[in-house]
Design an enzyme around this catalytic site. Structure first.
Site, PDB file in Angstrom:
ATOM      1  N   HIS A 222      -1.683 -29.364  24.640  1.00  0.00           N
ATOM      2  CA  HIS A 222      -1.043 -28.440  23.679  1.00  0.00           C
ATOM      3  C   HIS A 222      -2.005 -27.266  23.483  1.00  0.00           C
ATOM      4  O   HIS A 222      -2.319 -26.565  24.432  1.00  0.00           O
ATOM      5  CB  HIS A 222      -0.723 -29.240  22.407  1.00  0.00           C
ATOM      6  CG  HIS A 222       0.171 -28.555  21.410  1.00  0.00           C
ATOM      7  ND1 HIS A 222       0.845 -27.388  21.652  1.00  0.00           N
ATOM      8  CD2 HIS A 222       0.511 -28.904  20.128  1.00  0.00           C
ATOM      9  CE1 HIS A 222       1.547 -27.041  20.577  1.00  0.00           C
ATOM     10  NE2 HIS A 222       1.354 -27.940  19.645  1.00  0.00           N
ATOM     11  N   HIS A 270       5.048 -25.907  31.430  1.00  0.00           N
ATOM     12  CA  HIS A 270       5.529 -25.959  30.052  1.00  0.00           C
ATOM     13  C   HIS A 270       6.664 -26.962  29.968  1.00  0.00           C
ATOM     14  O   HIS A 270       7.467 -27.061  30.899  1.00  0.00           O
ATOM     15  CB  HIS A 270       6.020 -24.578  29.592  1.00  0.00           C
ATOM     16  CG  HIS A 270       6.116 -24.458  28.117  1.00  0.00           C
ATOM     17  ND1 HIS A 270       7.222 -24.857  27.413  1.00  0.00           N
ATOM     18  CD2 HIS A 270       5.221 -24.006  27.202  1.00  0.00           C
ATOM     19  CE1 HIS A 270       7.005 -24.645  26.124  1.00  0.00           C
ATOM     20  NE2 HIS A 270       5.807 -24.137  25.966  1.00  0.00           N
ATOM     21  N   ASP A 321      -1.317 -19.842  27.013  1.00  0.00           N
ATOM     22  CA  ASP A 321      -2.753 -20.108  26.950  1.00  0.00           C
ATOM     23  C   ASP A 321      -3.517 -19.495  28.124  1.00  0.00           C
ATOM     24  O   ASP A 321      -4.714 -19.254  28.027  1.00  0.00           O
ATOM     25  CB  ASP A 321      -3.006 -21.621  26.893  1.00  0.00           C
ATOM     26  CG  ASP A 321      -2.505 -22.214  25.595  1.00  0.00           C
ATOM     27  OD1 ASP A 321      -2.704 -21.583  24.553  1.00  0.00           O
ATOM     28  OD2 ASP A 321      -1.892 -23.304  25.636  1.00  0.00           O
TER      29      ASP A 321
HETATM   30  N1  COA Z   1      -1.032 -28.368  36.962  1.00  0.00           N
HETATM   31  C1  COA Z   1      -0.623 -29.067  38.038  1.00  0.00           C
HETATM   32  N2  COA Z   1       0.577 -29.663  38.119  1.00  0.00           N
HETATM   33  C2  COA Z   1       1.386 -29.547  37.059  1.00  0.00           C
HETATM   34  C3  COA Z   1       1.035 -28.837  35.904  1.00  0.00           C
HETATM   35  C4  COA Z   1      -0.229 -28.239  35.879  1.00  0.00           C
HETATM   36  N3  COA Z   1      -0.630 -27.562  34.801  1.00  0.00           N
HETATM   37  N4  COA Z   1       2.033 -28.890  35.018  1.00  0.00           N
HETATM   38  C5  COA Z   1       2.993 -29.615  35.580  1.00  0.00           C
HETATM   39  N5  COA Z   1       2.600 -30.027  36.819  1.00  0.00           N
HETATM   40  C6  COA Z   1       3.360 -30.844  37.739  1.00  0.00           C
HETATM   41  C7  COA Z   1       3.135 -32.312  37.420  1.00  0.00           C
HETATM   42  O1  COA Z   1       2.019 -32.825  38.100  1.00  0.00           O
HETATM   43  C8  COA Z   1       4.433 -32.902  37.854  1.00  0.00           C
HETATM   44  O2  COA Z   1       4.418 -32.985  39.260  1.00  0.00           O
HETATM   45  P1  COA Z   1       5.061 -34.251  40.003  1.00  0.00           P
HETATM   46  O3  COA Z   1       6.518 -34.217  39.627  1.00  0.00           O
HETATM   47  O4  COA Z   1       4.757 -33.992  41.424  1.00  0.00           O
HETATM   48  O5  COA Z   1       4.356 -35.441  39.412  1.00  0.00           O
HETATM   49  C9  COA Z   1       5.466 -31.833  37.480  1.00  0.00           C
HETATM   50  O6  COA Z   1       4.741 -30.610  37.523  1.00  0.00           O
HETATM   51  C10 COA Z   1       6.062 -32.034  36.099  1.00  0.00           C
HETATM   52  O7  COA Z   1       4.982 -32.097  35.144  1.00  0.00           O
HETATM   53  P2  COA Z   1       5.016 -32.896  33.790  1.00  0.00           P
HETATM   54  O8  COA Z   1       3.645 -33.027  33.264  1.00  0.00           O
HETATM   55  O9  COA Z   1       5.815 -34.163  33.963  1.00  0.00           O
HETATM   56  O10 COA Z   1       5.878 -31.913  32.913  1.00  0.00           O
HETATM   57  P3  COA Z   1       5.965 -31.957  31.361  1.00  0.00           P
HETATM   58  O11 COA Z   1       7.164 -31.170  31.008  1.00  0.00           O
HETATM   59  O12 COA Z   1       5.860 -33.328  30.826  1.00  0.00           O
HETATM   60  O13 COA Z   1       4.604 -31.242  30.951  1.00  0.00           O
HETATM   61  C11 COA Z   1       2.956 -29.835  30.218  1.00  0.00           C
HETATM   62  C12 COA Z   1       4.461 -30.021  30.377  1.00  0.00           C
HETATM   63  C13 COA Z   1       2.702 -28.550  29.434  1.00  0.00           C
HETATM   64  C14 COA Z   1       2.359 -31.010  29.419  1.00  0.00           C
HETATM   65  C15 COA Z   1       2.309 -29.761  31.612  1.00  0.00           C
HETATM   66  O14 COA Z   1       2.843 -28.695  32.332  1.00  0.00           O
HETATM   67  C16 COA Z   1       0.817 -29.665  31.513  1.00  0.00           C
HETATM   68  O15 COA Z   1       0.123 -30.682  31.351  1.00  0.00           O
HETATM   69  N6  COA Z   1       0.250 -28.429  31.611  1.00  0.00           N
HETATM   70  C17 COA Z   1      -1.156 -28.226  31.440  1.00  0.00           C
HETATM   71  C18 COA Z   1      -1.526 -28.192  29.965  1.00  0.00           C
HETATM   72  C19 COA Z   1      -1.162 -26.901  29.295  1.00  0.00           C
HETATM   73  O16 COA Z   1      -1.401 -25.833  29.821  1.00  0.00           O
HETATM   74  N7  COA Z   1      -0.613 -27.031  28.087  1.00  0.00           N
HETATM   75  C20 COA Z   1      -0.229 -25.895  27.284  1.00  0.00           C
HETATM   76  C21 COA Z   1       1.253 -25.880  27.113  1.00  0.00           C
HETATM   77  S1  COA Z   1       1.778 -24.415  26.252  1.00  0.00           S
END
Ligand code: COA
Length: 379
Positions: A222, A270, A321
């Site tokens: 987050h 996201h 971010d």
């Molecule tokens: N880097 C690498 N791969 C990523 C990624 C990232 N930042 N964000 C998503 N992915 C990939 C996942 O590995 C997954 O791949 P797969 O299907 O091959 O396993 C796919 O994209 C879906 O990701 P997932 O984490 O299941 O999506 P989500 O909707 O649950 O997650 C976040 C959303 C924000 C938690 C996720 O994108 C993330 O962890 N981002 C990094 C943290 C961040 O920047 N947070 C700030 C949000 S405003």
């Protein structure tokens, strides 16, 4: 409940209605009380946007003046709060200081247990006013620097930078900071806001809700992502003498390797936006202005290299971010202070949601599908 559908992470679940903001993932748009956030960032002060989010309408001149007077006169740390901060070790994360401060401010507030709309608005506005002093003083004490007293002749963004660095920031810097505060102010039912609403739904007080929300924001999935972005840049190595092209090439190689290693790279992706975060173009413009202001082409190279490589490999776009982290770094903030700045800005959104939840409350209490051992007995 064998055939119960589980919505892991509540993904896709619409938990309630809200009139505070609208996130539209299809059109990559974000409206605060109906206004596109880009227009607000271009035309409004942080104070105007705060009043919009709390009250539902942009303020009249008189309303703005009255709020400015209140906000400017509640910026200083009380001696008690300063003492509490001084007691906290400088080894703790600055988010722990924000969380503690929110709790202490609540405990000391004469209206602590008054959950009327008037009292809640007042508490929200006072918390908005004082949180920058918490963030700035905490950063300064970690460098053995004295507290810088707030100045009533400066607006919120100017004064924030004044208290952080003890000097008036250049107008371009103030403007980029103001934009970031507006973009960070609100974003519907994200994890920390939902936390605030859950706490409010039990009829607990506003400061408890904000204290819990700060805890939720701390995590790198987050708010903590803005710090993590800069750690990525540091891992890559920031070389001041490097050209933008060289830096971009290195960043692309780093990202290709990171993705081959199945790393999650913070600042990308996201839960709601799948085609790009509505706030990124505006924040990115602000970052680009700062890169010119501070003359740091190599940071631009790193920034572009990572984003291009991520887009080419996985079509995953940056979130807010990603440009916000380097912007704060260029301004001179310590990396662990980035999420606390987000706290200061998001106080507005959290408290607008607290008031909305309170006005039409229902205890938030979902169900779970038990998957532990079958019933068994001690004897
Ligand atoms: N880097 C690498 N791969 C990523 C990624 C990232 N930042 N964000 C998503 N992915 C990939 C996942 O590995 C997954 O791949 P797969 O299907 O091959 O396993 C796919 O994209 C879906 O990701 P997932 O984490 O299941 O999506 P989500 O909707 O649950 O997650 C976040 C959303 C924000 C938690 C996720 O994108 C993330 O962890 N981002 C990094 C943290 C961040 O920047 N947070 C700030 C949000 S405003």
């Amino acid at each position: 409940m064998a055939d119960t559908e589980i919505h892991k992470g509540l993904a896709g679940v619409v938990a309630d209605t809200t009139a505070v903001s609208k996130v539209n993932a299809e059109t990559n748009s974000l409206l605060y009380r109906g206004y596109p956030v880009q227009e607000l960032a271009q035309n409004c002060s942080a104070e105007q946007v705060a009043l919009l989010l709390w009250n539902g309408e942009l303020p009249s001149e008189d309303e703005l003046t009255a709020f400015q007077e209140l906000e400017r006169s509640h910026r200083a740390l009380t001696p008690e709060l300063k003492r509490v901060i001084d007691e906290l070790p400088t080894t703790c994360h600055p988010m722990d200081v924000c969380r503690t401060a929110a709790s202490v401010i609540g405990a000391q507030h004469p209206l602590a247990e008054d959950n009327s709309p008037e009292a809640e608005l007042r508490k929200a506005q006072e918390l908005f006013a004082v949180m920058p002093a918490v963030v700035c003083y905490d950063q300064r004490r970690r460098h053995d620097q004295e507290l810088v007293d707030p100045r009533e002749d400066l607006d919120y963004a100017q004064n924030f930078l004044w208290m952080a660095f003890g000097e008036e920031a250049a107008p371009e810097v103030v403007d980029a900071f103001r934009v970031s505060i507006i973009l960070y102010a609100e974003h519907s039912f994200n994890a920390s806001t939902f936390t605030a609403r859950v706490i409010t739904s039990t009829l607990a007080d506003l400061h408890s809700a904000v204290t819990g929300a700060i805890g939720a924001l701390k995590g790198p999935l987050h708010g903590g992502a803005n710090e993590a972005v800069m750690h990525t840049f540091e891992e890559l190595g920031i070389r001041k003498d490097e050209s933008a092209e060289e830096a971009e090439k290195r960043a692309k190689e780093w990202m290709d390797q990171a993705l081959a290693d199945k790393k999650k790279v913070m600042g990308f992706g996201h839960r709601v936006y799948k085609h790009g975060d509505s706030r990124v173009p505006t924040m990115q413009d602000a970052l680009f202005r700062m890169l010119e202001h501070y003359d740091r082409p190599e940071i631009l190279g790193l920034y572009n290299g990572l984003a291009k490589s991520m887009d080419e490999a996985k079509s995953i776009k940056p979130n807010l971010d990603y440009p916000a982290g380097p912007t704060y770094w260029l301004m001179g903030f310590d990396i662990p202070a980035f999420t606390p700045i987000f706290v200061a800005a998001r106080i507005v959104g959290w408290t607008a949601h607290v008031m909305e939840q309170r006005a039409n409350n229902s205890l938030i209490r979902p169900l779970s599908d038990y998957n532990g051992p079958d019933e068994r007995h001690v004897a």
